[in-house]
Design a protein around this motif. Structure first.
Motif, PDB file in Angstrom:
ATOM      1  N   GLN A  18       0.279  -4.846   0.300  1.00  0.00           N
ATOM      2  CA  GLN A  18       0.998  -4.383   1.494  1.00  0.00           C
ATOM      3  C   GLN A  18       0.792  -2.880   1.683  1.00  0.00           C
ATOM      4  O   GLN A  18       0.497  -2.427   2.791  1.00  0.00           O
ATOM      5  CB  GLN A  18       2.497  -4.666   1.337  1.00  0.00           C
ATOM      6  CG  GLN A  18       2.874  -6.105   1.629  1.00  0.00           C
ATOM      7  CD  GLN A  18       4.334  -6.379   1.299  1.00  0.00           C
ATOM      8  OE1 GLN A  18       5.012  -5.583   0.671  1.00  0.00           O
ATOM      9  NE2 GLN A  18       4.807  -7.530   1.727  1.00  0.00           N
ATOM     10  N   LEU A  19       0.916  -2.128   0.586  1.00  0.00           N
ATOM     11  CA  LEU A  19       0.757  -0.665   0.673  1.00  0.00           C
ATOM     12  C   LEU A  19      -0.658  -0.290   1.098  1.00  0.00           C
ATOM     13  O   LEU A  19      -0.856   0.608   1.912  1.00  0.00           O
ATOM     14  CB  LEU A  19       1.099  -0.007  -0.667  1.00  0.00           C
ATOM     15  CG  LEU A  19       2.562  -0.095  -1.111  1.00  0.00           C
ATOM     16  CD1 LEU A  19       2.746   0.566  -2.462  1.00  0.00           C
ATOM     17  CD2 LEU A  19       3.481   0.544  -0.089  1.00  0.00           C
ATOM     18  N   ALA A  20      -1.639  -1.020   0.547  1.00  0.00           N
ATOM     19  CA  ALA A  20      -3.033  -0.725   0.899  1.00  0.00           C
ATOM     20  C   ALA A  20      -3.278  -0.987   2.390  1.00  0.00           C
ATOM     21  O   ALA A  20      -3.931  -0.184   3.076  1.00  0.00           O
ATOM     22  CB  ALA A  20      -3.969  -1.580   0.052  1.00  0.00           C
ATOM     23  N   TRP A  21      -2.717  -2.076   2.903  1.00  0.00           N
ATOM     24  CA  TRP A  21      -2.902  -2.390   4.327  1.00  0.00           C
ATOM     25  C   TRP A  21      -2.180  -1.393   5.236  1.00  0.00           C
ATOM     26  O   TRP A  21      -2.696  -1.009   6.292  1.00  0.00           O
ATOM     27  CB  TRP A  21      -2.434  -3.825   4.641  1.00  0.00           C
ATOM     28  CG  TRP A  21      -3.512  -4.818   4.339  1.00  0.00           C
ATOM     29  CD1 TRP A  21      -3.563  -5.686   3.296  1.00  0.00           C
ATOM     30  CD2 TRP A  21      -4.720  -5.017   5.093  1.00  0.00           C
ATOM     31  NE1 TRP A  21      -4.721  -6.412   3.348  1.00  0.00           N
ATOM     32  CE2 TRP A  21      -5.452  -6.033   4.442  1.00  0.00           C
ATOM     33  CE3 TRP A  21      -5.257  -4.445   6.248  1.00  0.00           C
ATOM     34  CZ2 TRP A  21      -6.687  -6.489   4.895  1.00  0.00           C
ATOM     35  CZ3 TRP A  21      -6.484  -4.888   6.707  1.00  0.00           C
ATOM     36  CH2 TRP A  21      -7.184  -5.892   6.039  1.00  0.00           C
ATOM     37  N   ILE A  22      -0.995  -0.980   4.807  1.00  0.00           N
ATOM     38  CA  ILE A  22      -0.247   0.017   5.592  1.00  0.00           C
ATOM     39  C   ILE A  22      -1.051   1.317   5.674  1.00  0.00           C
ATOM     40  O   ILE A  22      -1.223   1.889   6.747  1.00  0.00           O
ATOM     41  CB  ILE A  22       1.151   0.279   4.955  1.00  0.00           C
ATOM     42  CG1 ILE A  22       2.070  -0.924   5.173  1.00  0.00           C
ATOM     43  CG2 ILE A  22       1.799   1.543   5.536  1.00  0.00           C
ATOM     44  CD1 ILE A  22       3.363  -0.891   4.366  1.00  0.00           C
ATOM     45  N   ALA A  23      -1.578   1.758   4.535  1.00  0.00           N
ATOM     46  CA  ALA A  23      -2.368   2.998   4.501  1.00  0.00           C
ATOM     47  C   ALA A  23      -3.625   2.830   5.355  1.00  0.00           C
ATOM     48  O   ALA A  23      -3.933   3.695   6.188  1.00  0.00           O
ATOM     49  CB  ALA A  23      -2.730   3.349   3.065  1.00  0.00           C
ATOM     50  N   PHE A  24      -4.318   1.717   5.182  1.00  0.00           N
ATOM     51  CA  PHE A  24      -5.566   1.502   5.923  1.00  0.00           C
ATOM     52  C   PHE A  24      -5.310   1.489   7.435  1.00  0.00           C
ATOM     53  O   PHE A  24      -5.996   2.178   8.195  1.00  0.00           O
ATOM     54  CB  PHE A  24      -6.209   0.179   5.474  1.00  0.00           C
ATOM     55  CG  PHE A  24      -7.408  -0.218   6.287  1.00  0.00           C
ATOM     56  CD1 PHE A  24      -8.631   0.419   6.081  1.00  0.00           C
ATOM     57  CD2 PHE A  24      -7.315  -1.184   7.268  1.00  0.00           C
ATOM     58  CE1 PHE A  24      -9.736   0.070   6.847  1.00  0.00           C
ATOM     59  CE2 PHE A  24      -8.415  -1.544   8.035  1.00  0.00           C
ATOM     60  CZ  PHE A  24      -9.634  -0.909   7.825  1.00  0.00           C
TER      61      PHE A  24
END
Lengths: 91, 206
Positions: free
Chosen positions: B95-101
């Motif tokens: 989730q964090l990776a997608w939010i950042a991306f």
């Protein structure tokens, strides 16, 4: 089914997180791959968890998700454990 | 089942539920080094811009992006080689990776298209990045820890202030965005360290 501590551990994680990858379960419960595979298979056969296998890029990923039956069985089992523990305290 | 076994199982469930409900992410260091970089980069760029030294401004921006990207790549690669965090939560990490991306992609697209089409003045690009950071940290707060949510709100306030005082936007946004990433990032790293120490302690006692 939940008399095994490993299966009880797996269900406890899944009740908390709803779903978890095989690697997360393995590291959280400090289990070997073979041990976890066997117990996860038993839980799946009993209808307590749903196991999904897919690929992330080229890497295979196994995700386990708790079912309604699994959640109910866990809660019933907890209640049963508490009754036993309380009974012994009373006596 | 006897009462001793029942109590042992109840303890086991309690312990596992506690461990499983902890939200820790081994990649929190990204927000720490990006926080430090932005804390220096934005005020410095603002200074060069106010002095009319656009060469130094361009170099500062280039160095900021390059150093952040290099640090993220190197530290990310090193972290992936380390043994898996015992309480790691793939769902939260994804989730964090997608939010950042998603947010960084939006930031790159907007900060290239908006000035090129004349929609905003090039000097206001830092404000776009401020809004991107505000949104990103707030969303991270929803998925991960409340610290990031509070940072998101502070960065948002910084954006509003930088809109009002546009010539000083770098001086305002630098500390807001930098500390807004640095403080929750350091707290998240401390949480990871505490978790690892507790896990090592448990392993020793076992």
């Amino acid at each position: 089914m939940l008399l095994s501590q490993v299966r009880l551990g797996v269900i406890s994680v899944l009740v908390t997180r709803k779903k978890a990858t095989f690697s997360d379960l393995k590291s959280l419960l400090n289990l070997t791959q073979g041990n976890l595979t066997i117990h996860l298979q038993k839980l799946e056969e009993g209808g307590y968890v749903a196991v999904k296998k897919d690929f992330v890029g080229r890497k295979p990923r196994t995700t386990a998700k708790i079912t309604a039956k699994g959640r109910k069985a866990f809660l019933d089992h907890l209640e049963h454990l508490q009754e036993i523990a309380e009974d012994s305290e009373d006596s | 089942m006897d009462s001793h076994a029942a109590r042992r199982d109840l303890e086991l469930v309690k312990d596992i539920v506690q461990r499983a409900s902890q939200r820790i992410d081994a990649q929190a260091f990204h927000s720490v080094h990006w926080g430090v970089i932005v804390l220096i980069w934005f005020p410095l760029a603002n200074y060069w811009e106010s002095q009319g030294n656009m060469d130094a401004y361009t170099w500062t921006c280039g160095l900021g992006v390059a150093s952040g990207a290099i640090l993220s790549t190197v530290r990310g690669t090193l972290a992936n080689r380390k043994p898996r965090l015992p309480g790691g939560n793939t769902q939260v990490s994804n989730q964090l990776a997608w939010i950042a991306f998603a947010n960084l992609f939006a930031g790159i697209a907007l900060s290239s298209i908006a000035p090129a089409t004349g929609f905003i003045d090039g000097r206001n690009v830092p404000i776009i990045w401020g809004l991107v950071y505000a949104n990103m940290t707030f969303m991270m707060g929803l998925a991960y820890s409340r610290d990031f949510m509070i940072s998101g709100l502070c960065i948002m306030l910084g954006c509003l202030a930088s809109i009002l005082y546009q010539p000083y936007n770098g001086y305002i946004l630098g500390p807001c965005m930098g500390l807004g990433m640095l403080i929750p990032g350091l707290r998240a790293e401390a949480r990871v360290r505490r978790f690892l120490a507790a896990d090592a302690g448990q392993a020793q006692s076992a």
